[in-house]
Design a protein around this motif. Structure first.
Motif, PDB file in Angstrom:
ATOM      1  N   THR A 221       0.290  -1.129   0.058  1.00  0.00           N
ATOM      2  CA  THR A 221      -0.097   0.122  -0.134  1.00  0.00           C
ATOM      3  C   THR A 221       0.741   1.180   0.228  1.00  0.00           C
ATOM      4  OG1 THR A 221       0.125  -0.509   2.360  1.00  0.00           O
ATOM      5  CG2 THR A 221      -1.918  -1.339   1.486  1.00  0.00           C
ATOM      6  N   GLU A 222       2.121   1.301  -0.368  1.00  0.00           N
ATOM      7  CA  GLU A 222       3.042   1.993  -0.059  1.00  0.00           C
ATOM      8  C   GLU A 222       2.611   2.969   1.233  1.00  0.00           C
ATOM      9  OE1 GLU A 222       2.078   4.235  -3.461  1.00  0.00           O
ATOM     10  OE2 GLU A 222       3.252   2.327  -4.884  1.00  0.00           O
ATOM     11  N   TRP A 223       3.043   2.798   1.685  1.00  0.00           N
ATOM     12  CA  TRP A 223       2.367   2.558   3.594  1.00  0.00           C
ATOM     13  C   TRP A 223       2.454   4.707   3.196  1.00  0.00           C
ATOM     14  CZ3 TRP A 223       4.586   5.577   8.188  1.00  0.00           C
ATOM     15  CH2 TRP A 223       3.713   4.891   8.803  1.00  0.00           C
ATOM     16  N   SER A 224       0.743   4.873   3.911  1.00  0.00           N
ATOM     17  CA  SER A 224       1.029   6.394   4.289  1.00  0.00           C
ATOM     18  C   SER A 224       0.111   5.887   5.875  1.00  0.00           C
ATOM     19  CB  SER A 224       0.068   7.106   3.307  1.00  0.00           C
ATOM     20  OG  SER A 224      -0.418   6.525   3.001  1.00  0.00           O
ATOM     21  N   GLY A 225       0.642   4.907   6.548  1.00  0.00           N
ATOM     22  CA  GLY A 225      -0.402   5.689   7.761  1.00  0.00           C
ATOM     23  C   GLY A 225      -1.751   4.086   7.312  1.00  0.00           C
ATOM     24  N   ASN A 226      -2.752   4.494   8.594  1.00  0.00           N
ATOM     25  CA  ASN A 226      -3.561   3.669   7.921  1.00  0.00           C
ATOM     26  C   ASN A 226      -3.950   2.262   8.116  1.00  0.00           C
ATOM     27  OD1 ASN A 226      -4.565   6.101   8.203  1.00  0.00           O
ATOM     28  ND2 ASN A 226      -5.596   5.740   5.780  1.00  0.00           N
ATOM     29  N   VAL A 227      -2.504   1.427   9.152  1.00  0.00           N
ATOM     30  CA  VAL A 227      -2.434   0.508   9.021  1.00  0.00           C
ATOM     31  C   VAL A 227      -2.551   0.054  10.155  1.00  0.00           C
ATOM     32  CG1 VAL A 227      -1.019  -1.595   9.062  1.00  0.00           C
ATOM     33  CG2 VAL A 227      -0.727  -0.007   7.287  1.00  0.00           C
ATOM     34  N   ALA A 228      -3.807  -1.047  10.539  1.00  0.00           N
ATOM     35  CA  ALA A 228      -4.972  -1.210  12.104  1.00  0.00           C
ATOM     36  C   ALA A 228      -3.944  -2.750  12.179  1.00  0.00           C
ATOM     37  CB  ALA A 228      -6.325  -0.705  11.565  1.00  0.00           C
ATOM     38  N   ALA A 229      -4.474  -2.858  13.371  1.00  0.00           N
ATOM     39  CA  ALA A 229      -4.104  -4.478  14.049  1.00  0.00           C
ATOM     40  C   ALA A 229      -4.640  -4.913  15.592  1.00  0.00           C
ATOM     41  CB  ALA A 229      -3.240  -4.636  14.326  1.00  0.00           C
ATOM     42  N   ALA A 230      -5.241  -5.871  16.020  1.00  0.00           N
ATOM     43  CA  ALA A 230      -6.041  -5.715  16.603  1.00  0.00           C
ATOM     44  C   ALA A 230      -5.384  -6.475  18.253  1.00  0.00           C
ATOM     45  CB  ALA A 230      -7.503  -6.986  16.830  1.00  0.00           C
ATOM     46  N   ILE A 231      -5.175  -5.859  19.635  1.00  0.00           N
ATOM     47  CA  ILE A 231      -5.052  -6.817  20.455  1.00  0.00           C
ATOM     48  C   ILE A 231      -5.956  -7.228  21.118  1.00  0.00           C
ATOM     49  CG2 ILE A 231      -2.784  -5.374  19.959  1.00  0.00           C
ATOM     50  CD1 ILE A 231      -3.279  -3.569  22.120  1.00  0.00           C
ATOM     51  N   GLY A 232      -5.303  -7.960  22.173  1.00  0.00           N
ATOM     52  CA  GLY A 232      -6.418  -7.851  23.342  1.00  0.00           C
ATOM     53  C   GLY A 232      -5.892  -7.521  25.594  1.00  0.00           C
ATOM     54  N   VAL A 233      -6.941  -7.618  25.718  1.00  0.00           N
ATOM     55  CA  VAL A 233      -6.270  -7.427  27.371  1.00  0.00           C
ATOM     56  C   VAL A 233      -5.440  -8.347  28.058  1.00  0.00           C
ATOM     57  CG1 VAL A 233      -8.316  -5.557  26.704  1.00  0.00           C
ATOM     58  CG2 VAL A 233      -8.291  -7.789  27.828  1.00  0.00           C
ATOM     59  N   THR A 234      -5.535  -9.138  27.877  1.00  0.00           N
ATOM     60  CA  THR A 234      -4.485 -10.328  29.016  1.00  0.00           C
ATOM     61  C   THR A 234      -3.464 -10.610  28.380  1.00  0.00           C
ATOM     62  OG1 THR A 234      -5.684 -12.091  28.313  1.00  0.00           O
ATOM     63  CG2 THR A 234      -6.720 -11.007  30.274  1.00  0.00           C
ATOM     64  N   GLY A 235      -2.555 -11.200  28.873  1.00  0.00           N
ATOM     65  CA  GLY A 235      -0.957 -11.560  28.289  1.00  0.00           C
ATOM     66  C   GLY A 235      -0.254 -10.683  27.635  1.00  0.00           C
TER      67      GLY A 235
ATOM     68  N   LEU B 257      -4.968   0.389  16.485  1.00  0.00           N
ATOM     69  CA  LEU B 257      -4.980  -0.914  17.435  1.00  0.00           C
ATOM     70  C   LEU B 257      -6.362  -0.804  17.570  1.00  0.00           C
ATOM     71  CD1 LEU B 257      -1.436  -0.036  20.137  1.00  0.00           C
ATOM     72  CD2 LEU B 257      -2.035  -1.709  18.123  1.00  0.00           C
ATOM     73  N   CYS B 258      -6.446  -1.721  18.266  1.00  0.00           N
ATOM     74  CA  CYS B 258      -7.574  -2.446  18.286  1.00  0.00           C
ATOM     75  C   CYS B 258      -7.626  -2.731  19.792  1.00  0.00           C
ATOM     76  CB  CYS B 258      -9.232  -2.765  17.208  1.00  0.00           C
ATOM     77  SG  CYS B 258     -10.491  -2.701  17.211  1.00  0.00           S
ATOM     78  N   VAL B 259      -8.358  -2.665  20.442  1.00  0.00           N
ATOM     79  CA  VAL B 259      -8.020  -3.050  21.641  1.00  0.00           C
ATOM     80  C   VAL B 259     -10.196  -4.050  21.487  1.00  0.00           C
ATOM     81  CG1 VAL B 259      -8.016  -3.165  24.278  1.00  0.00           C
ATOM     82  CG2 VAL B 259      -7.146  -1.563  23.325  1.00  0.00           C
ATOM     83  N   ASP B 260      -8.987  -5.185  21.562  1.00  0.00           N
ATOM     84  CA  ASP B 260     -10.897  -6.416  20.901  1.00  0.00           C
ATOM     85  C   ASP B 260     -11.210  -7.126  22.091  1.00  0.00           C
ATOM     86  OD1 ASP B 260     -12.162  -7.247  19.011  1.00  0.00           O
ATOM     87  OD2 ASP B 260     -10.314  -9.193  18.380  1.00  0.00           O
ATOM     88  N   VAL B 261     -12.654  -6.977  22.671  1.00  0.00           N
ATOM     89  CA  VAL B 261     -13.104  -7.587  23.371  1.00  0.00           C
ATOM     90  C   VAL B 261     -14.446  -7.803  23.533  1.00  0.00           C
ATOM     91  CG1 VAL B 261     -10.400  -8.704  25.187  1.00  0.00           C
ATOM     92  CG2 VAL B 261     -12.632  -6.329  25.355  1.00  0.00           C
ATOM     93  N   ALA B 262     -14.980  -8.780  23.656  1.00  0.00           N
ATOM     94  CA  ALA B 262     -17.132  -9.274  23.798  1.00  0.00           C
ATOM     95  C   ALA B 262     -17.180  -8.309  24.906  1.00  0.00           C
ATOM     96  CB  ALA B 262     -17.105 -10.130  24.256  1.00  0.00           C
ATOM     97  N   HIS B 263     -16.206  -8.122  25.756  1.00  0.00           N
ATOM     98  CA  HIS B 263     -17.124  -7.196  26.846  1.00  0.00           C
ATOM     99  C   HIS B 263     -16.395  -6.414  27.201  1.00  0.00           C
ATOM    100  CE1 HIS B 263     -19.669  -5.908  30.100  1.00  0.00           C
ATOM    101  NE2 HIS B 263     -19.844  -6.598  31.068  1.00  0.00           N
TER     102      HIS B 263
ATOM    103  N   TYR C  58      -3.338   5.574  17.260  1.00  0.00           N
ATOM    104  CA  TYR C  58      -4.888   5.943  17.135  1.00  0.00           C
ATOM    105  C   TYR C  58      -5.035   4.471  17.966  1.00  0.00           C
ATOM    106  CZ  TYR C  58      -9.608   6.983  15.925  1.00  0.00           C
ATOM    107  OH  TYR C  58     -11.106   8.120  16.201  1.00  0.00           O
ATOM    108  N   ILE C  59      -6.312   4.697  19.032  1.00  0.00           N
ATOM    109  CA  ILE C  59      -7.203   3.091  19.662  1.00  0.00           C
ATOM    110  C   ILE C  59      -8.481   3.406  19.235  1.00  0.00           C
ATOM    111  CG2 ILE C  59      -7.091   2.294  21.889  1.00  0.00           C
ATOM    112  CD1 ILE C  59      -4.537   3.284  22.736  1.00  0.00           C
ATOM    113  N   ILE C  60      -9.342   2.401  19.026  1.00  0.00           N
ATOM    114  CA  ILE C  60     -10.344   1.786  18.618  1.00  0.00           C
ATOM    115  C   ILE C  60     -10.849   0.400  19.870  1.00  0.00           C
ATOM    116  CG2 ILE C  60     -11.800   0.234  17.363  1.00  0.00           C
ATOM    117  CD1 ILE C  60     -10.251   1.372  14.695  1.00  0.00           C
ATOM    118  N   ALA C  61     -12.047   0.427  20.625  1.00  0.00           N
ATOM    119  CA  ALA C  61     -11.843  -0.143  21.326  1.00  0.00           C
ATOM    120  C   ALA C  61     -13.314  -0.631  21.544  1.00  0.00           C
ATOM    121  CB  ALA C  61     -11.208   0.638  23.133  1.00  0.00           C
ATOM    122  N   GLY C  62     -13.491  -1.219  22.106  1.00  0.00           N
ATOM    123  CA  GLY C  62     -15.023  -1.984  22.900  1.00  0.00           C
ATOM    124  C   GLY C  62     -14.555  -4.051  23.140  1.00  0.00           C
TER     125      GLY C  62
END
Ligand code: XMP
Length: 348
Positions: free
Chosen positions: A88-102, A119-125, A147-151
């Motif tokens: 994508t000839e990087w200019s930002g906007n690369v997003a990846a998920a992580i959890g909240v433990t470990g 980053l997307c902090v990705d948990v069910a609750h 930039y942090i997305i969470a939910g």
């Protein structure tokens, strides 16, 4: 006892408004996450049958965003991120998920070092103490360099707390996705469109992502009209060339082609990513093969723009100001779907 009434996408319609829009080209459905601009307000779910590198590249090129899922080793997720950046000839906007433990902090550090900037902090609750700890830790470690997305959350208190703990954007909806069984298993959740109505009352500076249960471009228009900034889609984008997994021919059919689509809390997915399964809160299924996601996104984009023009709106702000909602009866919901098949009983 007092209880709230809650509506969802099929309960509601947008009443057409006077329009002077002559072409869909006049309609701008773009939005932004911080300084990052997107031409279409669509994000692909961080699920292992939806978003790996090919999907993220296609989403990027189509003007949306794909979030690389976290059900893998750190090295595997970094490799996906590298592939996206090469392509994508990087200019930002690369997003990846992580959890909240470990190892979540180590994973976040490795992803950011690779070039991930969302980053997307990705948990069910997501309205949870562990989310508070993770967001606080991430903000201490990276300040505002990421930039942090969470939910996910489904209440005003939930979105407000996540914003106060450090989230820039929040995924809203619990248990409304096509492969979710959370509401059946736990009895908890809230219909998807109501979630957006409630979360849109936030006075925090936070973006709202309507996540799950979105079946059509019409649902996307409703989510945006209710106050969502973006929608997140799994099933709409799964079963495409760019989604992970092989195309198979379904046995016992006349050559119907399909791919696997599964909830990340399904037994199938749990066994694959952690070799054991606790009570599943999702299901695994086949979804018809649809060809390239690029064409799917073009259709969705056309539908959303047409939707805005029915409300006489040239952009998302105008849509929210002009919108008029109607609640439909169950007969209305039936009439709103194509219903010729139920009359003739035959399909051409
Ligand atoms: P759609 O309707 O677009 O939904 O297919 C995708 C969203 O569903 C969520 N998700 C799950 N929710 N159990 C759940 O209750 C699961 O196993 C599961 N897997 C994914 C997630 O928010 C996704 O974006």
């Amino acid at each position: 006892m007092k209880f709230k009434e809650a509506v969802t996408y099929d309960d509601m319609l947008l009443v057409p408004q006077y329009s002077d829009i002559e072409s869909r080209k006049e309609v701008d459905i773009g939005n932004n996450l911080g300084h990052r601009k997107f031409r279409i307000p669509i994000i692909s779910s961080p699920m292992d049958t939806v978003t790996q590198a090919d999907m993220a590249v296609a989403m990027y090129r189509s003007g949306g965003l794909g979030i690389l899922h976290r059900y893998n080793t750190i090295a595997e997720q970094q490799n996906m991120a590298r592939k996206v950046i090469d392509h994508t000839e990087w200019s930002g906007n690369v997003a990846a998920a992580i959890g909240v433990t470990g190892e979540y902090l180590k994973r976040a550090e490795a992803l950011i070092a690779t070039g991930v900037d969302i980053l997307c902090v990705d948990v069910a609750h997501g309205h949870h103490y562990l989310m508070k700890k993770a967001l606080t830790t991430l903000r201490e470690a990276f300040e505002n360099h990421v930039y942090i997305i969470a939910g996910n959350v489904c209440t005003l208190e939930g979105i407000n707390d996540l914003a106060d703990w450090g989230a820039d954007a929040v995924r809203c909806n619990i248990g409304g996705g096509s492969i979710c069984s959370t509401r059946l298993v736990t009895g908890h959740g809230l219909p998807g469109l109501q979630t957006i109505f409630d979360c849109a009352k936030t006075d925090r500076d936070v973006k709202i992502i309507a996540d799950g249960g979105i079946k059509t471009s019409g649902d996307i228009v409703k989510a945006l009209a209710a106050g969502a900034d973006f929608v997140m889609c799994g099933s709409l984008l799964a079963g495409t060339t760019e989604s992970p997994g092989n195309v198979i021919t379904l046995p016992g059919t006349h050559g119907e082609r399909a791919k696997v689509y599964r909830g990340m809390a399904s037994k199938d997915a749990q066994l694959d990513w952690r070799n054991k399964s606790s009570t599943p809160e999702g299901v695994a299924s086949y979804i018809p093969y649809k060809g390239s996601v690029v064409d799917v996104l073009l259709d969705l984009e056309g539908g959303i723009k047409s939707g805005l023009s029915y409300s006489g709106a040239r952009n998302l702000d105008e849509l929210r100001h002009k919108v008029e909602w109607a609640r439909q009866t169950s007969a209305g919901t039936q009439e709103s779907g194509t219903h010729i098949f139920s009359q003739s009983g035959r399909r051409k």
